[in-house]
Structures are given as C-alpha cells and as structure tokens.
Design an enzyme around this catalytic site. Structure first.
Site, PDB file in Angstrom:
ATOM      1  N   SER A  93       0.803  -1.227   0.000  1.00 57.39           N
ATOM      2  CA  SER A  93       0.000   0.000   0.000  1.00 57.39           C
ATOM      3  C   SER A  93       0.835   1.276   0.000  1.00 57.39           C
ATOM      4  CB  SER A  93      -0.949   0.017   1.198  1.00 57.39           C
ATOM      5  OG  SER A  93      -0.238   0.212   2.403  1.00 57.39           O
ATOM      6  N   LYS A 142       1.146   3.942   6.904  1.00 60.75           N
ATOM      7  CA  LYS A 142       0.485   4.833   5.943  1.00 60.75           C
ATOM      8  C   LYS A 142       1.089   6.234   6.071  1.00 60.75           C
ATOM      9  CE  LYS A 142      -2.753   1.673   5.010  1.00 60.75           C
ATOM     10  NZ  LYS A 142      -2.709   0.891   3.751  1.00 60.75           N
TER      11      LYS A 142
END
Length: 238
Positions: free
Chosen positions: A49, A118
């Site tokens: 991601s 993230k």
C-alpha cells in the site's frame, strides 16, 4: 566473623555472574527491549500500500521519540497499531505467538503487533476531500502536490470526474478529521485500504464512512529503510 567471611563470598558470586555470557545476553536483551520501547523500533512493511516509497517486506525503523518532540504532521509516514475500526487482527497459533513474542523483544523476526504503515494526510480539525477540478486531493480547500503517489485511481476531467455519472472512484465528499485522530492514506493509492476506502466513488453513503487513527495508536514515524541493503535510505516526510 560470619559477616566478614560472607562478604568476599558474595563479591566472588557477583563477579562470576557479571562475567557470565548468559548474564551478558540477558543484559543485552533488556537494553534492546528498552530501546525499542522508548527510542526506536524496527518493523516489517506488511503490504504494497505504500509502494514505491516502502515495498512489502522492507525492514524499516520507526522513531518513537519523534512524536515526543512534535505532534504527527501532514506528510509523515507513520507506523500505527491497527485500530479496532480497521477490522480484526489476524489469528495466530500458540507457536506463532511465542515466536512473535521473542520478535517483539529483540526486534527481529515475526511480531505479534498488528502494525500498519500509511502517510498522514489530515490532522485533527482539517477537512479532506477529493477531488479538485484537476483530480488533486484537497486539505482545507488547498490542493496537494503529491509527488509520492503511485498508481492513482482513474480521473479524467470532463469525462470521468466528480461531476460525471458515474463519478470517478478517486472522488469522495469532504471528511472532517475529529479531534485527537488522523486521516491516513497509502502512496499506492489504488491499492490501499486506508482511511477513506469506504468513502470513494461519490457522496458518502454514511456520515461515518471514514475510519481514522487515534493519536494513542500511533507508534512512531518512519525514519529509514534498513533492509534490503539496496533499498536502505532515509525516509523523509512528503
């Protein structure tokens, strides 16, 4: 007389213990555990991601002291414990849990901590939406220049944007970040189960479509990739 005789004996016993390889190993483990608890901690990137900034399997170092010196800010790449609203943690057997416990202490091998990585986009009190007329993510009405984004969702002004039917999957309605929480997204934007995954594709279907990361779940800011060696480098905020 007994006290006088026992004192040298105690000293000899402590001298033998202090010279023991096992005592040295135990001390090293304790120091390593303290460093990881309060200073820095290694992690393994669990998914794609954050590609290409961080690749799956990269060993990274997260600074715990960074958040003691300053609050998490926009652009920081952060490691955080999976919040309850992000789904259940993976199930692990007894042996895997035992191995993970050792890994959490020494910093190498599998870990029992279900940590995610993230990039912070929205801080408490900010409003995040997508998209501008050119397809840019906006924070408090200002478009972001996101040179780190890879593999973004499709968006073509006038053809497939936030005003067409259907709308671009890149689009989502304004999201207000609550106090004490953060909105995070992956750099591999089209392959990231992040804060706004349930909000994309048009107006929010529910007022609570976004999922945030509480400040208390923040573990540290990523400062470097240390393995593999051909990817070793400092990770700077976006």
């Amino acid at each position: 007389m007994t006290t006088t005789a026992s004192t040298p004996a105690r000293r000899d016993r402590w001298r033998r213990i202090s010279r023991s390889p096992l005592a040295h190993l135990l001390l090293a483990v304790i120091v390593l555990a303290l460093v990881q608890t309060f200073v820095i901690k290694p992690f393994q990137v669990p998914s794609e991601s954050m590609s290409p900034t961080l690749e799956s399997g990269d060993r990274i170092i997260a600074s715990r002291v960074a958040f003691g010196l300053a609050s998490p800010g926009p652009g920081d790449v952060v490691v955080f414990a999976r919040p309850d609203t992000w789904g259940p943690a993976p199930e692990r057997g007894v042996l895997r849990t035992a191995v993970g416990w050792i890994g959490d202490i020494v910093g190498f091998g599998p870990s029992n901590q279900d940590a995610l990585v993230k990039r912070i986009i929205g801080v408490p009190g900010s409003t995040v939406r997508c998209c501008s007329a050119q397809g840019q993510l906006e924070v408090d009405g200002q478009p972001l220049a996101e040179g780190y984004v890879f593999n973004d969702l499709p968006f073509t002004p006038g053809v497939n944007d936030c005003t067409t039917t259907p709308v671009s999957p890149r689009c989502f309605a304004p999201v207000l970040v609550p106090s004490g929480e953060y909105l995070v997204m992956g750099d591999n934007r089209a392959n990231s189960a992040d804060s706004v995954i349930a909000c994309r594709g048009g107006p929010a279907t529910a007022p609570d479509c976004a999922r945030f990361v509480p400040r208390d779940d923040m573990i540290g800011v990523v400062v470097a990739i240390v393995w593999p060696l051909n990817r070793a480098r400092v990770v700077a905020p976006g």
